[in-house]
Design an enzyme around this catalytic site. Structure first.
Site, PDB file in Angstrom:
ATOM      1  N   GLU A  83       4.694 -52.816 -15.250  1.00  0.00           N
ATOM      2  CA  GLU A  83       3.277 -52.485 -15.137  1.00  0.00           C
ATOM      3  C   GLU A  83       3.136 -51.019 -14.752  1.00  0.00           C
ATOM      4  O   GLU A  83       2.140 -50.593 -14.183  1.00  0.00           O
ATOM      5  CB  GLU A  83       2.576 -53.418 -14.157  1.00  0.00           C
ATOM      6  CG  GLU A  83       3.205 -53.512 -12.796  1.00  0.00           C
ATOM      7  CD  GLU A  83       2.345 -54.303 -11.830  1.00  0.00           C
ATOM      8  OE1 GLU A  83       1.265 -53.798 -11.489  1.00  0.00           O
ATOM      9  OE2 GLU A  83       2.756 -55.404 -11.438  1.00  0.00           O
ATOM     10  N   CYS A 115       2.832 -58.375 -12.205  1.00  0.00           N
ATOM     11  CA  CYS A 115       4.188 -58.728 -11.760  1.00  0.00           C
ATOM     12  C   CYS A 115       4.799 -59.863 -12.569  1.00  0.00           C
ATOM     13  O   CYS A 115       5.960 -60.205 -12.389  1.00  0.00           O
ATOM     14  CB  CYS A 115       4.182 -59.103 -10.277  1.00  0.00           C
ATOM     15  SG  CYS A 115       3.476 -57.821  -9.245  1.00  0.00           S
ATOM     16  N   HIS A 239       7.829 -64.888  -5.686  1.00  0.00           N
ATOM     17  CA  HIS A 239       7.446 -63.481  -5.854  1.00  0.00           C
ATOM     18  C   HIS A 239       7.159 -62.927  -4.453  1.00  0.00           C
ATOM     19  O   HIS A 239       6.446 -63.555  -3.671  1.00  0.00           O
ATOM     20  CB  HIS A 239       6.197 -63.393  -6.746  1.00  0.00           C
ATOM     21  CG  HIS A 239       5.580 -62.035  -6.769  1.00  0.00           C
ATOM     22  ND1 HIS A 239       6.266 -60.932  -7.208  1.00  0.00           N
ATOM     23  CD2 HIS A 239       4.359 -61.589  -6.370  1.00  0.00           C
ATOM     24  CE1 HIS A 239       5.485 -59.861  -7.103  1.00  0.00           C
ATOM     25  NE2 HIS A 239       4.331 -60.232  -6.595  1.00  0.00           N
TER      26      HIS A 239
END
Ligand code: CAA
Length: 393
Positions: A83, A115, A239
């Site tokens: 990103e 992400c 994450h």
């Protein structure tokens, strides 16, 4: 029984410098315990101008080839999740294709979904192999990002930078993915975004935490429906925008299984904490964050976990999330020792807050400098200079 496909090897690349968050807290007039305990962060890696997503990604991939014994000639698909794009059209994967000497008969593209981009790449690579399109070839999936929030903002201590390269193939030595058994969740939200004219992320911080937890509930609920009957998950990697988020996630997930907060915190120490060492030393690397957590877990416990089932949760703002599982290979311990996953951190040095701020100001000045000669080739002329500067020999 699943087709035997998954992660065969893993390698990292990190910038040369990091900031100690106790020092950042002091400079910002904030109690260090807020960063250390409140957010569960310790250090953040900071990127110099020659450490962009291309150089970090190329270095991680080169290390992957050196350490795993695989060759660029084996690759038939290269996906870069990022990103932090350097060009609207030319994908990071094309730069890597050139720098790594990948075959011309190779599908290359960039995957963007905050992400989640790295997971999009990984799961597509798995499906590409399962479909038969790979015809015996392997996939290279690279997750590479430089996280950037405004100086002095609440997000600042959750920055980081780095890349994770994954070799995906049949009969993988590290983690066999349970193919076709993922739980998915998506919803159109504005929790975290990086508009085209902004280098720094914009974020609705507390809302983003809620979106993450809602997405986890959705993806985990879906996963339980399709794959919940298997043996229990020995570990779960989440994450990790910052360590505390993984703790919140674990509580949230186990509450869905009927466990109390206290029981979740007890299992957190065993089931999640080993995956948080590398993230706490590097920070949030966006697309690579989940795979940095997995690398951390393997580094700490691969041998003990051989044959065991591990859960993986990927979240990308905006948002899309996926929960899936894999099994650690029967000889993963010996391979992980040979991969020396955390060795790239050995050469890193502490930078002062003043040095970090100077690097950020340099970035802003670079964005305003006149276009270099040959600028009709778009970002490539500028970016390839940066690329060659930052590659490890
Ligand atoms: N000692 C110990 N703890 C302290 C403390 C102190 N002196 N002061 C505060 N704390 C605790 C608070 O109690 C709080 O704990 P809980 O979360 O358990 O309630 C914690 O520290 C954080 O405090 P605040 O809520 O006041 O934090 P903040 O307003 O400064 O912002 C944040 C926190 C929203 C996460 C901010 O850092 C941020 O915007 N980060 C970027 C966005 C992000 O990472 N979102 C995560 C979900 S989205 C995602 O995952 C995608 C992605 O990668 C970006």
């Amino acid at each position: 029984d699943f087709p035997r496909i998954g992660i065969d090897a893993i390698a990292l690349a990190v910038p040369r410098r990091f900031v100690e968050l106790t020092e950042l807290a002091e400079a910002r007039g904030i109690a260090p315990s807020k960063y250390l305990t409140g957010l569960g962060t310790r250090r953040m890696a900071i990127a110099a101008p020659d450490e962009d997503p291309i150089t970090l990604g190329a270095n991680a991939a080169r290390r992957l080839f050196q350490r795993s014994g695989a060759s660029p000639a084996d690759i038939g698909l290269c996906v870069v999740g990022t990103e932090t794009a350097v060009d609207h059209a030319k994908p990071a994967a094309s730069f890597l294709h050139g720098l790594l000497g990948l075959p011309s008969a190779c599908r290359v593209f960039e995957a963007k979904h905050a992400c989640f981009g790295g997971t999009a790449g990984l799961l597509n690579a798995v499906d590409w192999i399962a479909s038969g399109s790979a015809r015996g070839r392997a996939a290279l999936v690279v997750c590479s990002d430089v996280a950037r929030y405004a100086l002095g903002s609440a997000g600042e201590p959750t920055q980081g930078a780095g890349a994770v390269a994954l070799l995906v193939r049949e009969r993988p030595r590290l983690v066999e993915i349970e193919v076709g058994q993922t739980g998915t969740y998506a919803r159109d939200v504005y929790d975290f975004w990086r508009p085209l004219h902004h280098k720094e992320a914009l974020v609705d911080g507390h809302y983003s935490v809620q979106c993450y937890l809602d997405a986890l509930a959705g993806a985990y609920g879906d996963w339980r429906r399709v794959a919940g009957d298997g043996d229990p998950l020995a570990r779960t990697c989440y994450h990790v925008p910052y360590g505390k988020m993984a703790r919140k996630a674990h509580r949230h997930r186990l509450a869905m299984d009927g466990l109390t907060e206290q029981a979740a915190d007890e299992s957190f120490a065993v089931e999640v904490e080993p995956s948080l060492d590398l993230p706490s030393r590097i920070g949030n690397i966006y697309t690579g964050s989940l795979y940095l957590a997995l690398a951390s877990l393997l580094n700490a416990e691969a041998r003990a976990l051989e044959g065991q089932r591990v859960g993986l949760f990927s979240y990308g703002s905006g948002c899309c999330a996926e929960f899936f599982a894999g099994r650690i290979g029967p000889e993963a311990g010996a391979l992980v020792a040979a991969l020396e996953i955390d060795a790239p951190l050995d050469g890193c040095r502490r930078a002062s807050v003043a040095e970090y701020e100077a690097l950020r100001q340099g970035d802003e000045a670079a964005d305003r400098r006149p276009a270099p000669e040959g600028a009709e080739r778009g970002g490539a002329s500028l970016d390839s200079r940066v690329v060659y500067l930052g590659l490890d020999s």
